[in-house]
Design a protein around this motif. Structure first.
Motif, PDB file in Angstrom:
ATOM      1  N   GLU A  39       9.114   0.085   9.777  1.00 11.15           N
ATOM      2  CA  GLU A  39       8.303  -0.396   8.606  1.00 11.15           C
ATOM      3  C   GLU A  39       8.072   0.639   7.587  1.00 11.15           C
ATOM      4  O   GLU A  39       8.104  -0.063   6.386  1.00 11.15           O
ATOM      5  CB  GLU A  39       6.842  -0.518   9.326  1.00 11.15           C
ATOM      6  CG  GLU A  39       6.694  -1.564  10.264  1.00 11.15           C
ATOM      7  CD  GLU A  39       5.322  -1.649  11.266  1.00 11.15           C
ATOM      8  OE1 GLU A  39       4.324  -0.625  10.731  1.00 11.15           O
ATOM      9  OE2 GLU A  39       5.264  -2.672  11.895  1.00 11.15           O
ATOM     10  N   ALA A  40       8.215   1.731   7.684  1.00 11.96           N
ATOM     11  CA  ALA A  40       7.936   2.570   6.535  1.00 11.96           C
ATOM     12  C   ALA A  40       9.325   2.364   5.805  1.00 11.96           C
ATOM     13  O   ALA A  40       9.231   2.201   4.345  1.00 11.96           O
ATOM     14  CB  ALA A  40       7.974   4.146   6.983  1.00 11.96           C
ATOM     15  N   LEU A  41      10.526   2.260   6.297  1.00 12.39           N
ATOM     16  CA  LEU A  41      11.529   2.122   5.777  1.00 12.39           C
ATOM     17  C   LEU A  41      11.649   0.835   4.726  1.00 12.39           C
ATOM     18  O   LEU A  41      12.193   0.755   3.582  1.00 12.39           O
ATOM     19  CB  LEU A  41      12.833   2.229   6.503  1.00 12.39           C
ATOM     20  CG  LEU A  41      14.232   2.019   5.990  1.00 12.39           C
ATOM     21  CD1 LEU A  41      14.654   3.098   4.991  1.00 12.39           C
ATOM     22  CD2 LEU A  41      15.339   1.858   7.306  1.00 12.39           C
ATOM     23  N   ASN A  42      11.189  -0.235   5.531  1.00 13.57           N
ATOM     24  CA  ASN A  42      11.170  -1.543   4.636  1.00 13.57           C
ATOM     25  C   ASN A  42      10.301  -1.587   3.764  1.00 13.57           C
ATOM     26  O   ASN A  42      10.492  -2.144   2.536  1.00 13.57           O
ATOM     27  CB  ASN A  42      10.540  -2.639   5.744  1.00 13.57           C
ATOM     28  CG  ASN A  42      11.745  -2.949   7.010  1.00 13.57           C
ATOM     29  OD1 ASN A  42      12.879  -2.981   6.659  1.00 13.57           O
ATOM     30  ND2 ASN A  42      11.332  -3.587   8.098  1.00 13.57           N
ATOM     31  N   ARG A  43       9.032  -0.886   3.736  1.00 12.37           N
ATOM     32  CA  ARG A  43       8.072  -0.736   2.686  1.00 12.37           C
ATOM     33  C   ARG A  43       8.808   0.280   1.505  1.00 12.37           C
ATOM     34  O   ARG A  43       8.592  -0.267   0.225  1.00 12.37           O
ATOM     35  CB  ARG A  43       6.753   0.249   2.980  1.00 12.37           C
ATOM     36  CG  ARG A  43       5.731  -0.773   3.793  1.00 12.37           C
ATOM     37  CD  ARG A  43       4.461  -0.372   3.878  1.00 12.37           C
ATOM     38  NE  ARG A  43       4.528  -0.027   5.466  1.00 12.37           N
ATOM     39  CZ  ARG A  43       4.211   1.337   5.961  1.00 12.37           C
ATOM     40  NH1 ARG A  43       3.614   2.081   5.332  1.00 12.37           N
ATOM     41  NH2 ARG A  43       4.198   1.303   7.117  1.00 12.37           N
ATOM     42  N   GLU A  44       9.629   1.100   1.825  1.00 10.60           N
ATOM     43  CA  GLU A  44      10.165   1.984   0.813  1.00 10.60           C
ATOM     44  C   GLU A  44      11.273   1.156   0.305  1.00 10.60           C
ATOM     45  O   GLU A  44      11.389   1.141  -1.087  1.00 10.60           O
ATOM     46  CB  GLU A  44      10.844   3.059   1.424  1.00 10.60           C
ATOM     47  CG  GLU A  44      11.407   3.998   0.571  1.00 10.60           C
ATOM     48  CD  GLU A  44      10.345   4.727  -0.437  1.00 10.60           C
ATOM     49  OE1 GLU A  44      10.725   5.132  -1.486  1.00 10.60           O
ATOM     50  OE2 GLU A  44       9.103   4.719   0.070  1.00 10.60           O
ATOM     51  N   GLN A  45      11.872   0.090   0.874  1.00 10.31           N
ATOM     52  CA  GLN A  45      13.002  -0.605   0.283  1.00 10.31           C
ATOM     53  C   GLN A  45      12.149  -1.693  -0.472  1.00 10.31           C
ATOM     54  O   GLN A  45      12.842  -1.952  -1.841  1.00 10.31           O
ATOM     55  CB  GLN A  45      13.917  -1.401   1.400  1.00 10.31           C
ATOM     56  CG  GLN A  45      14.711  -0.461   1.998  1.00 10.31           C
ATOM     57  CD  GLN A  45      15.444  -0.840   3.129  1.00 10.31           C
ATOM     58  OE1 GLN A  45      15.141  -2.295   3.293  1.00 10.31           O
ATOM     59  NE2 GLN A  45      16.514  -0.619   3.905  1.00 10.31           N
ATOM     60  N   GLN A  46      11.214  -2.242  -0.165  1.00  9.63           N
ATOM     61  CA  GLN A  46      10.402  -3.038  -0.913  1.00  9.63           C
ATOM     62  C   GLN A  46       9.919  -2.564  -2.323  1.00  9.63           C
ATOM     63  O   GLN A  46       9.813  -3.169  -3.300  1.00  9.63           O
ATOM     64  CB  GLN A  46       9.199  -3.617  -0.179  1.00  9.63           C
ATOM     65  CG  GLN A  46       9.480  -4.799   0.818  1.00  9.63           C
ATOM     66  CD  GLN A  46       8.430  -5.250   1.431  1.00  9.63           C
ATOM     67  OE1 GLN A  46       7.434  -4.711   1.512  1.00  9.63           O
ATOM     68  NE2 GLN A  46       8.170  -6.652   1.823  1.00  9.63           N
ATOM     69  N   ARG A  47       9.409  -1.134  -2.180  1.00  2.94           N
ATOM     70  CA  ARG A  47       9.198  -0.721  -3.445  1.00  2.94           C
ATOM     71  C   ARG A  47      10.172  -0.524  -4.547  1.00  2.94           C
ATOM     72  O   ARG A  47       9.958  -0.712  -5.438  1.00  2.94           O
ATOM     73  CB  ARG A  47       8.276   0.492  -3.030  1.00  2.94           C
ATOM     74  CG  ARG A  47       6.967   0.535  -2.482  1.00  2.94           C
ATOM     75  CD  ARG A  47       6.375   2.099  -2.355  1.00  2.94           C
ATOM     76  NE  ARG A  47       5.177   1.914  -1.548  1.00  2.94           N
ATOM     77  CZ  ARG A  47       4.861   2.866  -0.778  1.00  2.94           C
ATOM     78  NH1 ARG A  47       5.588   3.834  -0.704  1.00  2.94           N
ATOM     79  NH2 ARG A  47       3.949   2.640   0.063  1.00  2.94           N
ATOM     80  N   GLU A  48      11.265   0.078  -3.711  1.00  2.00           N
ATOM     81  CA  GLU A  48      12.460   0.249  -4.646  1.00  2.00           C
ATOM     82  C   GLU A  48      12.820  -0.937  -5.485  1.00  2.00           C
ATOM     83  O   GLU A  48      13.198  -1.040  -6.591  1.00  2.00           O
ATOM     84  CB  GLU A  48      13.514   0.646  -3.726  1.00  2.00           C
ATOM     85  CG  GLU A  48      13.424   2.140  -3.765  1.00  2.00           C
ATOM     86  CD  GLU A  48      14.754   2.770  -2.695  1.00  2.00           C
ATOM     87  OE1 GLU A  48      15.619   2.294  -2.707  1.00  2.00           O
ATOM     88  OE2 GLU A  48      14.287   3.840  -2.171  1.00  2.00           O
TER      89      GLU A  48
END
Length: 155
Positions: free
Chosen positions: A130-139
């Motif tokens: 989830e954190a990786l997905n959120r980070e990817q979304q932010r990017e």
């Protein structure tokens, strides 16, 4: 015919002959019995003496074993009669039951902790995704914002 005197004489002689025959028969039988007894004794005496010695030996060994068994039984009876020892055995039974319960409880706790660790690892992996997905979304959002912001034109 015979006269009365001759008849009585004949009876006397006949009775003497019968007595003599009976005495000879008795003497012959007594001698035969003695010889038969001696023969039987000579044949069976040594084996019977050997059997007698062996029986005496076995009897003495049995008596020794019997005495030893009685001594062991007395020792065991003394041990069973010992009150402190009986109390100790009762205490051992109680603690053995407690130990069995503790072992079962520890096995149960170990199983539950293993399951909890497994679940925690899975949750951690999910959180990381989830954190990786959120980070990817932010990017991606920041990239889109960069793309939306106009680029300065270089003249």
């Amino acid at each position: 015919m015979m006269t009365d005197i001759e008849e009585t004489e004949a009876k006397k002689v006949q009775s003497q002959i019968e007595k003599h025959d009976i005495e000879e028969d008795q003497q012959d039988f007594s001698e035969a019995a003695k010889k038969l007894a001696e023969g039987l004794l000579s044949i069976y005496q040594s084996p019977l003496e050997q059997v007698h010695r062996e029986l005496n030996e076995i009897t003495s060994k049995q008596e020794t074993l019997f005495n030893q068994m009685q001594a062991e039984n007395e020792k065991l009876q003394e041990i069973f009669d010992d009150v402190d020892l009986n109390e100790m055995f009762q205490t051992i039974k109680v603690y053995q039951g407690k130990l069995t319960f503790i072992k079962k409880e520890m096995a149960s706790i170990h199983e539950r902790t293993f399951k909890l660790k497994k679940r925690a690892l899975r949750l951690q992996q999910v959180k990381q995704k989830e954190a990786l997905n959120r980070e990817q979304q932010r990017e991606q959002e920041s990239q889109r914002e960069q793309d939306l912001i106009g680029k300065p034109v270089v003249s």
